[in-house]
Design a protein around this motif. Sequence first.
Motif, PDB file in Angstrom:
ATOM      1  N   ARG A  71       0.817  -1.142  -0.055  1.00  0.00           N
ATOM      2  CA  ARG A  71      -0.025  -0.159   0.042  1.00  0.00           C
ATOM      3  C   ARG A  71       0.865   1.116  -0.107  1.00  0.00           C
ATOM      4  O   ARG A  71       1.876   1.219   0.507  1.00  0.00           O
ATOM      5  CB  ARG A  71      -0.858   0.076   1.078  1.00  0.00           C
ATOM      6  N   GLN A  74      -0.692   7.128   3.434  1.00  0.00           N
ATOM      7  CA  GLN A  74      -1.020   8.267   3.388  1.00  0.00           C
ATOM      8  C   GLN A  74      -0.346   9.593   3.535  1.00  0.00           C
ATOM      9  O   GLN A  74      -0.654  10.498   2.899  1.00  0.00           O
ATOM     10  CB  GLN A  74      -2.511   8.474   4.404  1.00  0.00           C
ATOM     11  N   ASP A  92      -7.968   4.260  -4.654  1.00  0.00           N
ATOM     12  CA  ASP A  92      -8.149   3.069  -3.927  1.00  0.00           C
ATOM     13  C   ASP A  92      -8.969   2.177  -4.411  1.00  0.00           C
ATOM     14  O   ASP A  92      -9.936   2.633  -5.154  1.00  0.00           O
ATOM     15  CB  ASP A  92      -8.205   3.095  -2.430  1.00  0.00           C
ATOM     16  N   TYR A  94     -11.107  -1.930  -4.600  1.00  0.00           N
ATOM     17  CA  TYR A  94     -11.307  -3.074  -3.992  1.00  0.00           C
ATOM     18  C   TYR A  94     -12.562  -4.148  -4.820  1.00  0.00           C
ATOM     19  O   TYR A  94     -13.315  -3.230  -5.289  1.00  0.00           O
ATOM     20  CB  TYR A  94     -11.930  -2.834  -2.658  1.00  0.00           C
ATOM     21  N   THR A 185     -13.713   6.697   2.010  1.00  0.00           N
ATOM     22  CA  THR A 185     -13.947   6.322   3.391  1.00  0.00           C
ATOM     23  C   THR A 185     -14.728   5.032   3.215  1.00  0.00           C
ATOM     24  O   THR A 185     -14.444   4.198   3.873  1.00  0.00           O
ATOM     25  CB  THR A 185     -14.691   7.401   4.127  1.00  0.00           C
ATOM     26  N   HIS A 188     -12.366   2.189   2.440  1.00  0.00           N
ATOM     27  CA  HIS A 188     -11.469   1.886   3.579  1.00  0.00           C
ATOM     28  C   HIS A 188     -12.164   1.155   4.402  1.00  0.00           C
ATOM     29  O   HIS A 188     -11.590   0.222   5.133  1.00  0.00           O
ATOM     30  CB  HIS A 188     -11.007   3.192   4.156  1.00  0.00           C
ATOM     31  N   GLN A 189     -13.625   1.244   4.435  1.00  0.00           N
ATOM     32  CA  GLN A 189     -14.394   0.498   5.343  1.00  0.00           C
ATOM     33  C   GLN A 189     -14.551  -0.904   4.911  1.00  0.00           C
ATOM     34  O   GLN A 189     -14.434  -2.023   5.755  1.00  0.00           O
ATOM     35  CB  GLN A 189     -15.786   0.955   5.501  1.00  0.00           C
ATOM     36  N   ARG A 191     -12.172  -2.592   3.045  1.00  0.00           N
ATOM     37  CA  ARG A 191     -10.659  -2.951   2.977  1.00  0.00           C
ATOM     38  C   ARG A 191      -9.996  -3.287   4.315  1.00  0.00           C
ATOM     39  O   ARG A 191      -9.155  -3.677   4.828  1.00  0.00           O
ATOM     40  CB  ARG A 191      -9.739  -2.128   2.362  1.00  0.00           C
ATOM     41  N   SER A 193      -8.216  -1.059   5.863  1.00  0.00           N
ATOM     42  CA  SER A 193      -6.927  -0.645   6.170  1.00  0.00           C
ATOM     43  C   SER A 193      -6.700   0.788   5.509  1.00  0.00           C
ATOM     44  O   SER A 193      -7.587   1.133   4.725  1.00  0.00           O
ATOM     45  CB  SER A 193      -6.072  -1.587   5.453  1.00  0.00           C
ATOM     46  N   ASN A 194      -5.767   1.511   5.898  1.00  0.00           N
ATOM     47  CA  ASN A 194      -5.335   2.870   5.355  1.00  0.00           C
ATOM     48  C   ASN A 194      -4.551   2.791   4.185  1.00  0.00           C
ATOM     49  O   ASN A 194      -4.065   1.609   3.680  1.00  0.00           O
ATOM     50  CB  ASN A 194      -5.029   3.695   6.584  1.00  0.00           C
TER      51      ASN A 194
END
Length: 818
Positions: A71, A74, A92, A94, A185, A188-189, A191, A193-194
């Motif tokens: 990754r 950030q 990002d 997914y 956001t 990220h929920q 995944r 992960s940041n």
Amino acid sequence: MLWPVVKALLGHYRRYPLQVVLVWLGLTLGVSLLSGVTAINQYARQSYQTGEKLFASPLPYRIRPQHVSARIPQGFYVHLRRAGFEQCVPLDSYAVTTQKGVELNLVGIDPAAMVPLNRGLNLDSLPTLQLMYPPHPVMVSKDLAHLQHWRDGDSIILDDGSQLGPILVDQHNLLKGIRIVADMTVVHQYRNSNGFSMIACGDMSSATLDRLQQQLPQGIVLVRTAKTELSSLTHAFHLNLTAMGMLSFLVGLFIFYQAMSLSLTQRQPLVGMLRQAGVSGGQLAKALTIELVLLVSVSWLCGNLFGLILANKLIPAVSASLHDLYDANVGLSIHWQWSWSLYSLFMAFLGAFASCAWPLVRLLKSQPIRLTTRLSLLRFAGAEFAVQAVIAIALGITAFAVYQSPKTQSVGFILIGLVLLSVALITPFIVWKVFDFLSYRVGWVKVRWFFADAAASMSYRGVATMAFMIAMAANIGVETMVGSFRSTTDQWLNDRLAADLYLYPTNANASQISNWLEQQPEVSNVWWRWQKDVLSNKGTIQVVSTGHTQGEQDSLTIKLAIPHYWYFTHSTKAVMISESMAIKQQIRPGDFIDLPTPLGKNWLVTGVYYDYGNPYSQIMMSQYNWLSVFAGEGNVSLAVVFSPGHHDTDALKKRLINEFRFGIDRIHSNAVIHKKAMRVFDRTFTITDTLGNITLLIAVCGIFFATLAGEISRQRHVSLLRCLGVSGKELVWVGALQLFVFWAIALLIALPLGILLAHLMVDVLLRDSFGWTMQVQLVPSKYAQTALLSMLALLVAGALPVLRLVRKSPLKSLRDAL
């Protein structure tokens, strides 16, 4: 004087309307598949040019981690923004699957960061800003919404039961393909992960580009996406689609040729009377050309319509396959374009006039007095078959000569075309000779008549039999190649995925995680694998490491190797290379090769291993040699081998995540990797399978209409037989049995021909396209299925026309025939 001649010739179709249907059907179906495949290929290539854009903003540069599972922090993006790189935006992605099994690519963006890329637009004109605010909608393209029957405000139900949405349908043509876009956001929920998958950047000057390169930390690279690179990667995919389209077009042309030949033969008396009435050969040629232009034009228009429908049915599968294989973003809806339409028009006219050239010349050069003697040219069918057989032998010799030349993709397709045409041209001669031989040798009178009648029917069934045999052989060839490829890939994955769990840690915490794993009760062993890409003058070389354990040795599928290759790999300055690298660079075990800096020269090649999952050249060396060259560099992965009797990977995953806050996307079980790889494989070859089945359907339709037209032309013959006492049931059985014999002979020819085509595809096309080889494996179950379905279709096609005739009384049929 010309128009009355045209009307007289076209009046034939008023008496035999099914013949014009057959002419239309053959060319229309052939053009539809050709134009459909051409539309898909051209649309995909156009999409490559715009695939690097996001919301109409060109983003040709990608900042991404070297390791696929790594990754981008950030903090690095914040650093870029502070350094003034406003043309860069974080992305990002997914992969999600809906409850209906549709795989989608969920892309997370920062809508605020996209604003500087849309200069000249008001904030109210940016629909992406709606993604920032609750309830955080998900934007989908109009094509995807139409395909899945989604509307604004609907929710996407995923396979785990959760809901994604509400949906916001893109009304500004900003999106296409299987991408769905949401706020960062939301991704990220899912995944958990940041960080980001990549950072996309717009155009910049060379000075700015150099400054950006200097900002990149270790493990992160800057690449440029280009249409030419993507086109070269997908070249083999599009070439295979083109080959299937051309094959279907060829089958359609055979049917068209057969229908036009029968039509011109049945019009011999009419043409003879016109010639005797003073119509010149030139006028007849002009009239027949006008007829042909009308037929081709109507067939072309219908073929383009059906081709557009077919292309839109297949493009979702093509889009998903290209995304899985090459990360290409291809839309889901194709619109009519002049480019592929004019190409199909050119091919239709070229093919139609080429297929009708000999029947037209034969008709126009014959003496008028012979033309009025009722279908006299049917007597010369055997002579024409003999000429075809001579041409077939010449083509076969040419194919053998071409096979001796260097093997390339173009040579492979030429070989396949020559072999198909050679066998197709000789098939009618073989069938006719068999029937003619049996009609004189069998003692039973009815059986002798059966084969004599079958030999006579070859005058109108011969070309249709050729088309049917080609379609069946092509299907068998594709089934053999796909079956061999699938079986080989499945076995290769079973060997390579020898561990139970695969982890992708960072270089900093790899040792800590490895030590922790070795202390777990269910873990038997932990294998390290280092990887780094090195640029050379022959392209990118992927350098990987391997340990010395027996399990790691067993996970390699060796093609060729020197004696004691494993010992020499780990005790000397030696490497093993992938099969594709060995073929492309002509390297053999025992050779010494020079590798680019920092690897150096004089590396011993100890073996060549199969590698079906890597587009680059790959070399494998011992872990000691790898660390000696690349100490502190590259990316690491860990393979966890469980102790016998332990198979619960989920429990270890949970403990690993809790202990190290390890991202779920960095842990993969061998079962999940295997399942995903085979799903991508099956979906990719579903397209080829669909086109092959359509081609076979075209050939069966050709047999059906050829038999129907032939039986109508033999109505007087059938009526006389019925008046002499042959029952309608016997005639139906005779028609079906004759086609059964046609099917049996065609199958005996198509089966070895299809297997030969599979060998050519594997040894020439696959080898040149990807650098892979494999053993051709027979798939009898697929052959039996294809043979059974084609036999049933053929028997129905033969029985229905005769059944239609025998429903009438014998006297009425004879009166109508006369």
